[in-house]
Design a protein around this motif. Structure first.
Motif, PDB file in Angstrom:
ATOM      1  N   UNK A 143       0.824  -1.205   0.000  1.00 38.98           N
ATOM      2  CA  UNK A 143       0.000   0.000   0.000  1.00 38.98           C
ATOM      3  C   UNK A 143       0.863   1.262   0.000  1.00 38.98           C
ATOM      4  N   UNK A 144       1.990   1.166   0.681  1.00 37.26           N
ATOM      5  CA  UNK A 144       2.869   2.338   0.797  1.00 37.26           C
ATOM      6  C   UNK A 144       4.312   1.856   0.967  1.00 37.26           C
ATOM      7  N   UNK A 145       5.255   2.598   0.416  1.00 41.05           N
ATOM      8  CA  UNK A 145       6.667   2.257   0.535  1.00 41.05           C
ATOM      9  C   UNK A 145       7.201   1.581  -0.722  1.00 41.05           C
ATOM     10  N   UNK A 146       8.505   1.341  -0.734  1.00 45.62           N
ATOM     11  CA  UNK A 146       9.177   0.772  -1.908  1.00 45.62           C
ATOM     12  C   UNK A 146       9.810  -0.560  -1.540  1.00 45.62           C
ATOM     13  N   UNK A 147       9.346  -1.656  -2.125  1.00 47.47           N
ATOM     14  CA  UNK A 147       9.937  -2.963  -1.833  1.00 47.47           C
ATOM     15  C   UNK A 147      11.329  -3.112  -2.430  1.00 47.47           C
ATOM     16  N   UNK A 148      12.134  -3.940  -1.776  1.00 51.85           N
ATOM     17  CA  UNK A 148      13.413  -4.399  -2.310  1.00 51.85           C
ATOM     18  C   UNK A 148      13.191  -5.860  -2.693  1.00 51.85           C
TER      19      UNK A 148
END
Length: 321
Positions: A283-288
Motif C-alpha cells: 500500500x505504501x513504501x518501496x519494496x526491495x
C-alpha cells in the motif's frame, strides 16, 4: 491480502511408485474418491501438503489430458525436509493432500520453435511441454542435461516418445556432451522461445547465455523451485494494515518471520521466493524485491511483495495483511 493460491485441497492416493534412479522416484497420483482430477496444462505444478508448515511444489510431468498426475521427485541431500519425507513415506497406497494445479510457466503455443532445456530434475515440466507440443504438431527440441546417464530418470520413455527431438547431455561425457545454450539460441530460427528449469545456478547460466545470444527477454521462460535467498539488509518498519500490527524487521530477518512473531498469520510454502504463496499487496513504501516469482514488470510496479524474502528500500512499508 492478495493471494494467487486456491486453498481447496484434493485428497489423492499414490497409485504407483517407481524408483527410477538412486535419487529420483516417480509417483502417480489419483483422486482418493475416484473422481477425475482437475485438468492441467503443460508447465503446471501442484502443492504437496506434508504437514502444517511443510508444503512443497512439484511439476506435473505427464501429458496434459491424463487422468492422473505424475511427479518426479529428487531426494535432495540439501532438502529442508520435503523430499526426504516424500521418499521415506510415499509408497504405493499412501494418501496425501495436494492443491489443484497452477501454471506460472505456460507454453507459448504459437512459437515458431521451442527449445526445452531441463537440468536434472528440472526435466519434469519439460516432459509435459514436449507432450503438448508433439500433440499439436509443433516444432521443438527437448534437451535433457544430467550428471550421467545413471542419474537421469524417464530416459526410456523420452527416447520412445520424442526420438530425434530429444538431445541428451551428460557431464561425464566430457565437453562434447555438454549443452551450449548460447550456440543453440544463436542458431535458432526467428520466433524461437526458450524454456528452462533446473538448479538455480544452471538456470541462471542458461538464461544469461540465451540473452547473450540475442534472444529477447519475452522469448525466455523459466520457473525456479529452489533458489538461494539473501534476506540481509538494514532494519525497517512494516505496518500490516489489515491486522493493525506494526513490526520492526531486523537486518537478517524476513518480513514474514517478524509478522508471524507478532501474531499475524502469513501463508508460506517455499520460503525461498519462488512459489508466490506469501505474495501480498503493498500500500505504501518501496519494496526491495528478492524473489524469483514476480515478473520484472510486476516488480517495477512495486505494488506486491514476497514476504518470505524481500525487504524494503524505504524506511517503512505498509502491506495489506
Amino acid at each position: 491480502m492478495t493471494s494467487n493460491i486456491d486453498n481447496t485441497l484434493i485428497h489423492v492416493t499414490v497409485t504407483r511408485r517407481e524408483d527410477q534412479t538412486d535419487e529420483i522416484a516417480v509417483f502417480d497420483l489419483s483422486a482418493a474418491d475416484g473422481n477425475a482430477l482437475p485438468a492441467f496444462e503443460a508447465g503446471a505444478h501442484i502443492d504437496v501438503v506434508l504437514g502444517p508448515e511443510l508444503i512443497r511444489q512439484y511439476s506435473l510431468s505427464n501429458a496434459p489430458g491424463s487422468s492422473s498426475y505424475r511427479l518426479g521427485i529428487l531426494n535432495d541431500p540439501n532438502s529442508r525436509g520435503g523430499s526426504r519425507q516424500i521418499h521415506a513415506e510415499l509408497k504405493a497406497g499412501a494418501e496425501v493432500q495436494i492443491s489443484a494445479p497452477r501454471n506460472h510457466f505456460p507454453l507459448e503455443m504459437d512459437a515458431e520453435h521451442s527449445l526445452l532445456i531441463g537440468g536434472g530434475i528440472g526435466i519434469t515440466p519439460m516432459i509435459a511441454m514436449a507432450y503438448a507440443l508433439k500433440a499439436a504438431n509443433k516444432s521443438f527440441e527437448l534437451h535433457y542435461c544430467s550428471r550421467s546417464e545413471a542419474k537421469a530418470a524417464f530416459l526410456e520413455e523420452l527416447k520412445r516418445e520424442f526420438g530425434e527431438q530429444l538431445v541428451l547431455h551428460f557431464d561425464d561425457a566430457g565437453d562434447t556432451g555438454r549443452i551450449n545454450p548460447k550456440q543453440l539460441c544463436a542458431e535458432a530460427q526467428p520466433g524461437t522461445h526458450l524454456y528452462v528449469c533446473g538448479p538455480g545456478g544452471f538456470m541462471d547460466w542458461v538464461i544469461e547465455q540465451a540473452k547473450a545470444a540475442g534472444l529477447p527477454d519475452k522469448q525466455i521462460h523459466f520457473e525456479y523451485f529452489n533458489a538461494e535467498v539473501d534476506i540481509s539488509g538494514e532494519a525497517f518498519e512494516v505496518y500490516a494494515e489489515a491486522s493493525d500490527v506494526t513490526v520492526q524487521v531486523g537486518p537478517n530477518e524476513s518480513i514474514a518471520t517478524a509478522l508471524k512473531a507478532a501474531g499475524v498469520k502469513v501463508q508460506m510454502s517455499c520460503e525461498e521466493g519462488v512459489c508466490g504463496t506469501c505474495i501480498c499487496d503493498v500500500i505504501e513504501g518501496i519494496p526491495d524485491h528478492r524473489d524469483h516469482f514476480l515478473t520484472d514488470e510486476e516488480k517495477e510496479d512495486n505494488d506486491q511483495i514476497a514476504l518470505c524474502c524481500s525487504r524494503a528500500k524505504s524506511a517503512r512499508l505498509v502491506v495489506d495483511i
